[in-house]
Design a protein around this motif. Sequence first.
Motif, mmCIF file in Angstrom:
data_model
loop_
_atom_site.group_PDB
_atom_site.id
_atom_site.type_symbol
_atom_site.label_atom_id
_atom_site.label_comp_id
_atom_site.label_asym_id
_atom_site.label_seq_id
_atom_site.Cartn_x
_atom_site.Cartn_y
_atom_site.Cartn_z
ATOM 1 N N ALA A 190 8.898 -99.879 29.627
ATOM 2 C CA ALA A 190 8.604 -98.722 28.435
ATOM 3 C C ALA A 190 8.140 -97.554 28.781
ATOM 4 O O ALA A 190 8.297 -96.580 28.165
ATOM 5 N N TYR A 191 6.896 -98.730 29.419
ATOM 6 C CA TYR A 191 5.316 -97.149 30.183
ATOM 7 C C TYR A 191 5.979 -96.403 30.953
ATOM 8 O O TYR A 191 6.093 -95.351 31.082
ATOM 9 N N GLY A 192 6.331 -96.961 32.180
ATOM 10 C CA GLY A 192 7.840 -96.569 33.104
ATOM 11 C C GLY A 192 8.819 -95.676 33.254
ATOM 12 O O GLY A 192 8.709 -94.066 33.257
ATOM 13 N N LEU A 193 9.465 -95.568 31.399
ATOM 14 C CA LEU A 193 10.186 -94.828 31.381
ATOM 15 C C LEU A 193 9.339 -93.722 31.000
ATOM 16 O O LEU A 193 10.093 -92.542 31.035
ATOM 17 N N VAL A 194 8.597 -93.810 29.809
ATOM 18 C CA VAL A 194 7.628 -92.729 29.009
ATOM 19 C C VAL A 194 6.969 -91.709 29.994
ATOM 20 O O VAL A 194 7.500 -90.472 30.041
ATOM 21 N N VAL A 195 6.469 -92.700 31.564
ATOM 22 C CA VAL A 195 6.160 -91.466 32.222
ATOM 23 C C VAL A 195 7.185 -90.853 33.303
ATOM 24 O O VAL A 195 6.780 -89.427 33.305
ATOM 25 N N ALA A 196 8.460 -91.186 33.293
ATOM 26 C CA ALA A 196 9.092 -90.402 34.494
ATOM 27 C C ALA A 196 9.572 -89.621 33.891
ATOM 28 O O ALA A 196 10.022 -88.699 33.682
ATOM 29 N N THR A 197 9.733 -89.703 32.183
ATOM 30 C CA THR A 197 10.796 -89.028 31.778
ATOM 31 C C THR A 197 9.523 -87.438 31.689
ATOM 32 O O THR A 197 9.525 -86.491 31.456
ATOM 33 N N VAL A 212 13.589 -87.479 41.488
ATOM 34 C CA VAL A 212 13.606 -88.500 41.569
ATOM 35 C C VAL A 212 13.288 -89.152 40.098
ATOM 36 O O VAL A 212 13.694 -90.185 39.959
ATOM 37 N N ALA A 213 11.909 -88.811 39.172
ATOM 38 C CA ALA A 213 11.388 -88.934 38.080
ATOM 39 C C ALA A 213 12.437 -89.554 37.163
ATOM 40 O O ALA A 213 12.844 -89.977 36.001
ATOM 41 N N GLY A 214 13.293 -88.362 36.889
ATOM 42 C CA GLY A 214 14.268 -88.440 35.691
ATOM 43 C C GLY A 214 15.866 -89.343 35.961
ATOM 44 O O GLY A 214 16.021 -89.912 35.650
ATOM 45 N N ALA A 215 15.617 -89.482 37.700
ATOM 46 C CA ALA A 215 16.784 -90.751 38.139
ATOM 47 C C ALA A 215 15.836 -92.215 37.245
ATOM 48 O O ALA A 215 16.467 -93.346 36.785
ATOM 49 N N CYS A 216 14.751 -91.567 37.894
ATOM 50 C CA CYS A 216 14.123 -93.027 37.813
ATOM 51 C C CYS A 216 14.438 -93.762 36.139
ATOM 52 O O CYS A 216 14.319 -94.590 35.598
ATOM 53 N N LYS A 254 18.789 -80.947 26.980
ATOM 54 C CA LYS A 254 19.533 -81.796 28.171
ATOM 55 C C LYS A 254 19.470 -83.255 28.501
ATOM 56 O O LYS A 254 20.406 -83.760 28.438
ATOM 57 N N VAL A 255 17.690 -83.417 27.900
ATOM 58 C CA VAL A 255 17.700 -84.886 28.572
ATOM 59 C C VAL A 255 18.782 -85.820 27.263
ATOM 60 O O VAL A 255 19.025 -87.124 27.978
ATOM 61 N N LEU A 256 18.457 -85.004 26.056
ATOM 62 C CA LEU A 256 18.657 -86.492 25.397
ATOM 63 C C LEU A 256 20.870 -86.628 25.253
ATOM 64 O O LEU A 256 20.735 -87.406 25.456
ATOM 65 N N CYS A 257 21.152 -85.993 26.060
ATOM 66 C CA CYS A 257 22.614 -85.468 26.103
ATOM 67 C C CYS A 257 22.866 -86.570 27.473
ATOM 68 O O CYS A 257 23.582 -87.221 27.269
ATOM 69 N N ALA A 258 21.941 -86.646 27.936
ATOM 70 C CA ALA A 258 21.647 -87.440 29.528
ATOM 71 C C ALA A 258 21.755 -89.268 29.192
ATOM 72 O O ALA A 258 22.606 -89.625 29.831
ATOM 73 N N LEU A 259 20.681 -88.825 29.046
ATOM 74 C CA LEU A 259 20.973 -90.890 27.705
ATOM 75 C C LEU A 259 21.432 -91.001 26.694
ATOM 76 O O LEU A 259 22.363 -92.103 27.140
ATOM 77 N N VAL A 260 21.980 -90.481 26.091
ATOM 78 C CA VAL A 260 23.099 -90.347 25.929
ATOM 79 C C VAL A 260 24.236 -90.921 26.345
ATOM 80 O O VAL A 260 25.005 -91.965 25.774
ATOM 81 N N ALA A 261 24.468 -90.219 26.818
ATOM 82 C CA ALA A 261 26.213 -90.599 28.307
ATOM 83 C C ALA A 261 25.727 -91.600 29.055
ATOM 84 O O ALA A 261 26.422 -92.440 28.853
ATOM 85 N N ALA A 262 24.462 -92.009 29.699
ATOM 86 C CA ALA A 262 23.982 -92.788 29.910
ATOM 87 C C ALA A 262 24.072 -93.935 28.723
ATOM 88 O O ALA A 262 24.694 -95.176 29.521
ATOM 89 N N GLY A 263 24.062 -93.827 27.689
ATOM 90 C CA GLY A 263 24.065 -94.981 26.749
ATOM 91 C C GLY A 263 25.778 -95.554 26.795
ATOM 92 O O GLY A 263 25.934 -96.435 27.022
#
Length: 472
Positions: A190-197, A212-216, A254-263
Amino acid sequence: MALALSGAYPPPPVPGRGGAGPLRRHWPLLPLVATVLLLLAPLPAGDATASGKVTPADAASLLLVFVCAVRALRGEVRRLTPVGAAVLGVPALGLAVATVTAADPYAALPGFVRYLQVFVLVPAAVVLLVRDAREFRLAAGCFVVLALVQGAVGVVQYATHTGASYQGEDIRAVGTFGPGDVMGMATVVAYGLVVATAVALAPGTGVRTRRVAGACALVLVLPLVLSFSRGAWIATFGAALVVMLMAGVRRALKVLCALVAAGVVLVGGLGVGSDMVAERLTSITQVGSAPDQSVTDRYTMWAAASSMWSEHPAVGVGLKGFPAHRDGHSSLGLSSGSDTAGAGQAYIRQPLLSPHNMYLLILSEQGLVGLMALAGGWAVLLAAGLRRALRPDPAARRMRDCGLIAAGLFIWQLTDFLYADIGGPSTVLTGVIIGMAAWWALTGPGDGGREGGREGAVPVGGRRAREGAATR
């Protein structure tokens, strides 16, 4: 009074006199890097959360404090203003009071040392040693590296059925932390995900870095889901949402849409733990109407902590006093412990030694004095950090990514404290995060905010010396 620290660093190396390379220039940060990355080292089964165990990451954090102390004696770190010293130092006084007033001060002493390490010494060392935005980003990048490696181990555990036991199957992703610390991998991922976001959304970040950060961030969603940790899910969603809103509503959407799609792809399309994940998500909404045994135990321990505080409102029952007073304040609904197995460990019944709520743990063991000393300082850091991120000064605008990272990590930690407390190898990272939040909140314009290149600000006495020379 402005929340700021006055810069005090040695002058930059003079060209032609053996200039300093990157390693020589940033060597004081090596213990900080080690504190984060040594959590990649696997620990013997059953030892991860044992009381009194010093992990390699803990040893590195002690080295970090030692390096800071040596450099402070040599005048090579910044001087704290009274406000900064109060925010970082008052918790030590509260901890001392809780230790001295405990029924058994000797038994409370290990708790005093641990709290001092996590909430005072390590945060202060981070604030004093991190000199500029480049070094802050270096520390933040270590969190992403740690998260990617631990997350990869967790995904392999799920795929090969070598993880911790969950609903009768050894599929729970726990990384190298083992089943005795099921929150360890979820926390660092979770720490890494927050930093990358935060890096992916920060204004001014390069296109390549942002991609790169978005992919991580997208990659780390999978191990976080496979951790089956409801608390980590909630804290990560809340922290990421705040970071996205701070970066801009349009980017947030945009990021919320990407995360929902990934989920949808991971859980719905590929069927990655779909039934169990859906059941775990549903259980979040049932904690009040139909709680499972883990939630019932948590409610019972919360009530016990509140009862302890009501009997000792000022200073609590003393550090490390919760286990000794638990049974006298608990109802019959409390189970004898939690079952752990899998990931190379035999079945172990772990006792419930804390209320799984950091604020209630502080309140029960340290009373109002301890809560005001610790949580009061956290509130100051949060308010000052958000204010600086939302209304940045000219220096802060050039390092908006640092503000988003600090705010996101700190909000995650404060949210997680609502249903978790300290314990396990990853606890040392709590001190690093508080230190990063304090660095962002307490450094003023032009102090520690350089993009790199120039080492630090004005040396001790350097400004007066130059001004005196100019007048002469």
